[in-house]
Design a protein around this motif. Structure first.
Motif, PDB file in Angstrom:
ATOM      1  N   VAL A 150       0.851  -1.190   0.000  1.00  0.00           N
ATOM      2  CA  VAL A 150       0.000   0.000   0.000  1.00  0.00           C
ATOM      3  C   VAL A 150       0.881   1.232   0.000  1.00  0.00           C
ATOM      4  CG1 VAL A 150      -1.970  -1.083   1.154  1.00  0.00           C
ATOM      5  CG2 VAL A 150      -0.257   0.075   2.520  1.00  0.00           C
ATOM      6  N   ASP A 151       0.378   2.294  -0.589  1.00  0.00           N
ATOM      7  CA  ASP A 151       1.093   3.566  -0.606  1.00  0.00           C
ATOM      8  C   ASP A 151       0.251   4.582   0.144  1.00  0.00           C
ATOM      9  OD1 ASP A 151       2.225   5.848  -3.240  1.00  0.00           O
ATOM     10  OD2 ASP A 151       2.549   5.850  -1.090  1.00  0.00           O
ATOM     11  N   VAL A 152       0.762   5.050   1.264  1.00  0.00           N
ATOM     12  CA  VAL A 152       0.028   6.019   2.083  1.00  0.00           C
ATOM     13  C   VAL A 152       0.705   7.380   2.081  1.00  0.00           C
ATOM     14  CG1 VAL A 152      -0.982   4.239   3.562  1.00  0.00           C
ATOM     15  CG2 VAL A 152       1.228   5.253   4.170  1.00  0.00           C
ATOM     16  N   SER A 153       1.600   7.613   1.141  1.00  0.00           N
ATOM     17  CA  SER A 153       2.396   8.840   1.136  1.00  0.00           C
ATOM     18  C   SER A 153       1.558  10.105   0.956  1.00  0.00           C
ATOM     19  CB  SER A 153       3.481   8.770   0.063  1.00  0.00           C
ATOM     20  OG  SER A 153       2.899   8.652  -1.217  1.00  0.00           O
ATOM     21  N   GLN A 154       0.368   9.993   0.393  1.00  0.00           N
ATOM     22  CA  GLN A 154      -0.480  11.164   0.190  1.00  0.00           C
ATOM     23  C   GLN A 154      -1.474  11.388   1.324  1.00  0.00           C
ATOM     24  OE1 GLN A 154       0.149  13.282  -2.394  1.00  0.00           O
ATOM     25  NE2 GLN A 154       1.877  11.902  -2.643  1.00  0.00           N
ATOM     26  N   LEU A 155      -1.496  10.501   2.301  1.00  0.00           N
ATOM     27  CA  LEU A 155      -2.402  10.652   3.443  1.00  0.00           C
ATOM     28  C   LEU A 155      -1.827  11.621   4.464  1.00  0.00           C
ATOM     29  CD1 LEU A 155      -3.463   6.979   4.219  1.00  0.00           C
ATOM     30  CD2 LEU A 155      -4.857   8.775   3.226  1.00  0.00           C
ATOM     31  N   PRO A 156      -2.692  12.246   5.265  1.00  0.00           N
ATOM     32  CA  PRO A 156      -2.173  13.035   6.392  1.00  0.00           C
ATOM     33  C   PRO A 156      -1.408  12.097   7.330  1.00  0.00           C
ATOM     34  CG  PRO A 156      -4.559  13.297   6.168  1.00  0.00           C
ATOM     35  CD  PRO A 156      -4.147  12.253   5.188  1.00  0.00           C
ATOM     36  N   LYS A 157      -0.321  12.572   7.883  1.00  0.00           N
ATOM     37  CA  LYS A 157       0.505  11.720   8.744  1.00  0.00           C
ATOM     38  C   LYS A 157      -0.165  11.426  10.077  1.00  0.00           C
ATOM     39  CE  LYS A 157       4.914  12.445   6.651  1.00  0.00           C
ATOM     40  NZ  LYS A 157       4.730  11.441   5.654  1.00  0.00           N
ATOM     41  N   ILE A 198     -10.515   8.934   3.810  1.00  0.00           N
ATOM     42  CA  ILE A 198      -9.324   9.719   3.511  1.00  0.00           C
ATOM     43  C   ILE A 198      -8.688   9.079   2.284  1.00  0.00           C
ATOM     44  CG2 ILE A 198      -7.090  10.531   4.360  1.00  0.00           C
ATOM     45  CD1 ILE A 198      -8.151   9.918   7.184  1.00  0.00           C
ATOM     46  N   PRO A 199      -8.627   9.762   1.133  1.00  0.00           N
ATOM     47  CA  PRO A 199      -8.081   9.131  -0.069  1.00  0.00           C
ATOM     48  C   PRO A 199      -6.576   8.899   0.035  1.00  0.00           C
ATOM     49  CG  PRO A 199      -8.564  11.434  -0.467  1.00  0.00           C
ATOM     50  CD  PRO A 199      -9.071  11.121   0.914  1.00  0.00           C
ATOM     51  N   ALA A 200      -6.107   7.837  -0.590  1.00  0.00           N
ATOM     52  CA  ALA A 200      -4.686   7.507  -0.617  1.00  0.00           C
ATOM     53  C   ALA A 200      -4.226   7.341  -2.049  1.00  0.00           C
ATOM     54  CB  ALA A 200      -4.431   6.218   0.156  1.00  0.00           C
ATOM     55  N   SER A 201      -2.922   7.423  -2.262  1.00  0.00           N
ATOM     56  CA  SER A 201      -2.355   7.249  -3.600  1.00  0.00           C
ATOM     57  C   SER A 201      -2.103   5.777  -3.868  1.00  0.00           C
ATOM     58  CB  SER A 201      -1.024   7.990  -3.694  1.00  0.00           C
ATOM     59  OG  SER A 201      -1.243   9.367  -3.611  1.00  0.00           O
TER      60      SER A 201
END
Length: 129
Positions: free
Chosen positions: A31-38, A107-110
C-alpha cells in the motif's frame, strides 16, 4: 472504535503487534500512504491519535505503518473482510461507555506502484449536537 484500511484488492499481507501498552501497530504491505495526512486526531472510543506513514519501498514493494495511540489501556483485534483491514479497539477497565454507532470518515490515498488506488478510513462516533 474501529480504525480501518480499505483497498482495491484484498489486504492479505500484514503484521500487527503492541509496541507498548498505549500503542498498537499494524504494518501493511503493498500500500502507498504517502499522500495521506501523517496524523489524525480522533479522541473518541479509546483512540487518541492515529498515525500513518510509509516505512519502506524495498524489493519493489511498499510498506506502511498504521499506529493507533490508545487513550487508555485496551485491547485491539485485527480482522480482514474482502478489501478491508479493520482494527477494533475494545475498552479496558478505564474505558468510558460507548454511546453512538460508528460512521466512516474516508481519507483518499495514492496507489502503490503498479497497484490501483487505496483508501484509508477511520471510523469514529458521530459528534453530539
Amino acid at each position: 472504535m474501529v480504525v480501518g484500511v480499505t483497498g482495491t484488492y484484498p489486504i492479505i499481507d500484514y503484521t500487527y503487534y503492541d509496541y507498548d501498552p498505549e500503542t498498537f501497530v499494524v504494518d501493511i504491505a503493498d500500500v502507498d500512504v504517502s499522500q495521506l495526512p501523517k496524523t489524525l486526531q480522533v479522541n473518541a472510543g479509546g483512540v487518541g491519535l492515529v498515525k500513518v506513514e510509509p516505512i519502506s519501498q524495498g524489493r519493489g514493494r511498499s510498506l506502511a505503518k498504521l499506529e493507533i495511540h490508545k487513550a487508555y489501556l485496551s485491547k485491539c483485534m485485527v480482522s480482514t473482510e474482502g478489501n478491508q483491514l479493520m482494527v477494533k479497539v475494545v475498552g479496558g477497565s478505564d474505558a468510558p461507555a460507548a454511546t453512538a454507532t460508528p460512521a466512516p470518515l474516508p481519507i483518499p490515498a495514492s496507489p502503490a506502484k503498479g497497484k490501483a488506488p487505496e483508501q484509508a478510513n477511520v471510523v469514529q462516533p458521530p459528534k453530539a449536537i
